[in-house]
Scaffold this motif. Sequence first.
Motif, mmCIF file in Angstrom:
data_model
loop_
_atom_site.group_PDB
_atom_site.id
_atom_site.type_symbol
_atom_site.label_atom_id
_atom_site.label_comp_id
_atom_site.label_asym_id
_atom_site.label_seq_id
_atom_site.Cartn_x
_atom_site.Cartn_y
_atom_site.Cartn_z
ATOM 1 N N ALA A 86 -34.608 -44.168 -20.324
ATOM 2 C CA ALA A 86 -35.156 -45.521 -20.276
ATOM 3 C C ALA A 86 -34.970 -46.118 -18.883
ATOM 4 C CB ALA A 86 -34.470 -46.403 -21.323
ATOM 5 N N ARG A 87 -33.796 -45.906 -18.307
ATOM 6 C CA ARG A 87 -33.513 -46.476 -16.991
ATOM 7 C C ARG A 87 -34.381 -45.846 -15.903
ATOM 8 N NH1 ARG A 87 -29.494 -49.510 -14.295
ATOM 9 N NH2 ARG A 87 -30.491 -50.012 -12.322
ATOM 10 N N GLN A 88 -34.624 -44.537 -15.993
ATOM 11 C CA GLN A 88 -35.484 -43.883 -15.002
ATOM 12 C C GLN A 88 -36.883 -44.487 -15.000
ATOM 13 O OE1 GLN A 88 -35.535 -39.629 -15.469
ATOM 14 N NE2 GLN A 88 -33.320 -39.422 -15.249
ATOM 15 N N LEU A 89 -37.439 -44.693 -16.193
ATOM 16 C CA LEU A 89 -38.760 -45.314 -16.287
ATOM 17 C C LEU A 89 -38.718 -46.755 -15.785
ATOM 18 C CD1 LEU A 89 -40.246 -44.166 -19.711
ATOM 19 C CD2 LEU A 89 -41.263 -43.856 -17.469
ATOM 20 N N PHE A 90 -37.679 -47.464 -16.177
ATOM 21 C CA PHE A 90 -37.524 -48.862 -15.778
ATOM 22 C C PHE A 90 -37.513 -48.994 -14.257
ATOM 23 C CE2 PHE A 90 -34.707 -52.399 -14.624
ATOM 24 C CZ PHE A 90 -35.273 -53.455 -15.326
ATOM 25 N N ASP A 91 -36.766 -48.114 -13.609
ATOM 26 C CA ASP A 91 -36.657 -48.175 -12.142
ATOM 27 C C ASP A 91 -37.984 -47.880 -11.456
ATOM 28 O OD1 ASP A 91 -33.992 -48.856 -12.256
ATOM 29 O OD2 ASP A 91 -33.254 -46.813 -11.968
ATOM 30 N N LYS A 92 -38.862 -47.102 -12.114
ATOM 31 C CA LYS A 92 -40.156 -46.760 -11.509
ATOM 32 C C LYS A 92 -41.201 -47.853 -11.688
ATOM 33 C CE LYS A 92 -39.557 -41.753 -12.103
ATOM 34 N NZ LYS A 92 -39.992 -40.568 -12.879
ATOM 35 N N MET A 93 -40.942 -48.776 -12.597
ATOM 36 C CA MET A 93 -41.930 -49.824 -12.872
ATOM 37 C C MET A 93 -42.059 -50.772 -11.680
ATOM 38 S SD MET A 93 -41.080 -50.798 -16.854
ATOM 39 C CE MET A 93 -42.389 -52.030 -16.955
ATOM 40 N N GLN A 94 -43.292 -51.045 -11.284
ATOM 41 C CA GLN A 94 -43.517 -51.931 -10.147
ATOM 42 C C GLN A 94 -43.455 -53.399 -10.562
ATOM 43 O OE1 GLN A 94 -47.193 -50.770 -8.321
ATOM 44 N NE2 GLN A 94 -46.360 -48.839 -7.526
ATOM 45 N N ASN A 95 -43.903 -53.698 -11.767
ATOM 46 C CA ASN A 95 -43.892 -55.081 -12.248
ATOM 47 C C ASN A 95 -43.184 -55.124 -13.597
ATOM 48 O OD1 ASN A 95 -45.614 -56.268 -10.118
ATOM 49 N ND2 ASN A 95 -47.162 -54.905 -10.999
ATOM 50 N N ASN A 148 -48.232 -51.234 -16.980
ATOM 51 C CA ASN A 148 -46.965 -51.878 -17.288
ATOM 52 C C ASN A 148 -46.699 -51.923 -18.785
ATOM 53 O OD1 ASN A 148 -44.936 -53.069 -15.499
ATOM 54 N ND2 ASN A 148 -45.118 -54.845 -16.843
ATOM 55 N N PHE A 149 -47.761 -52.123 -19.556
ATOM 56 C CA PHE A 149 -47.617 -52.261 -20.994
ATOM 57 C C PHE A 149 -47.139 -50.955 -21.626
ATOM 58 C CE2 PHE A 149 -49.644 -53.608 -25.198
ATOM 59 C CZ PHE A 149 -48.652 -54.546 -25.441
ATOM 60 N N ALA A 150 -47.779 -49.840 -21.251
ATOM 61 C CA ALA A 150 -47.403 -48.533 -21.798
ATOM 62 C C ALA A 150 -46.001 -48.134 -21.342
ATOM 63 C CB ALA A 150 -48.415 -47.477 -21.363
ATOM 64 N N CYS A 151 -45.711 -48.393 -20.087
ATOM 65 C CA CYS A 151 -44.398 -48.028 -19.538
ATOM 66 C C CYS A 151 -43.291 -48.835 -20.216
ATOM 67 C CB CYS A 151 -44.392 -48.261 -18.030
ATOM 68 S SG CYS A 151 -43.027 -47.429 -17.190
ATOM 69 N N ALA A 152 -43.551 -50.119 -20.422
ATOM 70 C CA ALA A 152 -42.556 -50.973 -21.086
ATOM 71 C C ALA A 152 -42.302 -50.493 -22.511
ATOM 72 C CB ALA A 152 -43.033 -52.419 -21.093
ATOM 73 N N ALA A 153 -43.369 -50.054 -23.201
ATOM 74 C CA ALA A 153 -43.216 -49.537 -24.565
ATOM 75 C C ALA A 153 -42.361 -48.271 -24.572
ATOM 76 C CB ALA A 153 -44.584 -49.256 -25.176
ATOM 77 N N LEU A 154 -42.542 -47.404 -23.575
ATOM 78 C CA LEU A 154 -41.728 -46.185 -23.478
ATOM 79 C C LEU A 154 -40.266 -46.515 -23.185
ATOM 80 C CD1 LEU A 154 -44.160 -43.837 -21.526
ATOM 81 C CD2 LEU A 154 -43.263 -43.440 -23.829
ATOM 82 N N VAL A 155 -40.039 -47.489 -22.313
ATOM 83 C CA VAL A 155 -38.665 -47.920 -22.019
ATOM 84 C C VAL A 155 -38.003 -48.377 -23.312
ATOM 85 C CG1 VAL A 155 -37.261 -49.692 -20.888
ATOM 86 C CG2 VAL A 155 -39.061 -48.529 -19.608
#
Length: 595
Positions: free
Chosen positions: A176-185, A157-164
Amino acid sequence: MADTRIARTQIHKEPQPLLSRSRPKFYVTALLSSRNISHIREVHAQVVVNGMLQNLTVANKLLYMYAQRRVLGDAYALFGGMGERDSVTWSVMVGGFVNVGDFTNGFATFRELIRSGVTPDIYTLPFVIRVCRDMKDLKMGRLVHDIVLKHGLLADNFACAALVDMYAKCKVVDDARQLFDKMQNRDLVTWTVMIGAFAECRNADESLVLFDWMIEEGVVPDKVAMVTIVNACAKLGAMHRARLLHYYICRNQFSLDVILGTAMIDMYAKCGCIDSAREIFDRMQVKNVITWSAMIAAYGYHGHGRKAIAIFHLMLNSGVSPNVITFVSLLYACSHSGLIEEGLRIFSLMWDEFAVRADIKHYTCMVDLLGRAGRLDEALELVESMAVEKDERLWGALLGACRIHGNIDLAEKAVNSLLELQPENAGHYVLLSNIYARAGRWKDVAKMRDLMSQRRLKKVPGLTWIEVDNKTYQFSTGDRIHPQSEKIYAMLESLGKKLELAGYVPDTNFVLHDVDEEVKLAMLYSHSEKLAIAFGLIATADGTPIRITKNLRVCGDCHTFTKFVSAVTQRVIIVRDVNRFHHFREGTCSCGDYW
């Protein structure tokens, strides 16, 4: 200090036998008690003497202490001499460079990490992603994203949030939205970043949708999130959402501190309700210079220049000193209210009384002020004499004045300067083309259009939005796709007859095409703001205000048309265009026909 002396005593008295199991713990404890760089270097020397630098835990802690105190020369020397490194080592070194703003060495160290075959971890990657974000380096950001995917770290979640966050700040909002939508938490910070990203990329409507989704997911916003969504609402200009957000803030007992209160002043002002903005302002217990400046600006773009000046004097009496933003807001207010002498006086007292040096924004306001008043020679003299570097906004203000007063020679000079700064901005070509059209120089109009065609530049279409029953509708010029299109045009035809009886005469000079008068009349009646007003008259109850938003400047004929509509229908019509607000009531406009 006592702890430091004890630690030093222990170091000096410590014998130097063979390594023991307790020794690493001792050095880590000594480093933790360090208060200054001299002590850290002293411990470092003892570590080397006692052969403990090979202990990774001790070496990493020493590296961390150097990095924490921003002594990157010592840190990198230690790093370079380490025979063994783990993910913590790399993370500390990369993070150390990033935290002092040395992005070049931060990237270089990260590349060294990748080449060494070490798998980057979730602690190192956010530092590198942050560099990509701060430098707006989308190319490097995508490479880091590939590394994240390669090592299977996207689930973190931490790495994904940083990429968003990185994609959002680089204004690649779809990625950003594509990554955001894939995040589970999704945590609150990620929601807030995504909401802010859409607002920054001029899709504030999506920001509000995301906020509703966040609430449905059970994520409780904090004050930072509330400020972000309030700013998004301000950009959208949606009054019903402003009221709902205000209710939410009150219901959840968010205090109106300086940051949130100032954001709400701006929100209400940009949603067209200056009275609500003033109510928020008056309720705030603590106001800083930003709050006062926001209220001055609010009065400015609603055309209440004298009220803006009155607030300025209240601010001085309260003991708050103005800053550069305060004077930009004041000069803007004077410019859009025709307060020429007041504006000149404020411009002179900036430095004389408050030691605030004029920058490009202040000069732009002054050029606009003088230009709108027809004092083009003085405006040009100011441009030529100013010491600060000229930008596109300054020349744009001069060009706008040329449009108002039909000064073609000066307009050509302004456009030439603009095209040196922004050769791909279609708006500059269009504005000069419009000035030629108003003067009947159709051959020059054709040349400008050919030039735009050669450079593959397109004019920004005029769009108008209107809120009806908490829903926003969009209209473009000549629009016939609305479900009630027939009723809208019928209303316009009926209105036209009533307005002509009231004395309205369509001004075909605002049709910038070389066509017959009859065609010009038809084109005038299909302007997007007129369609939106007609729909508002159909879809809203008698006596209620009509609020519309235009993405460009309202044309002179539409301005006159709206004044007559407000008189004939007894409706208040509030128009927000790209520059300011117009409040039409009983045949008059708040701008006093000075905009």
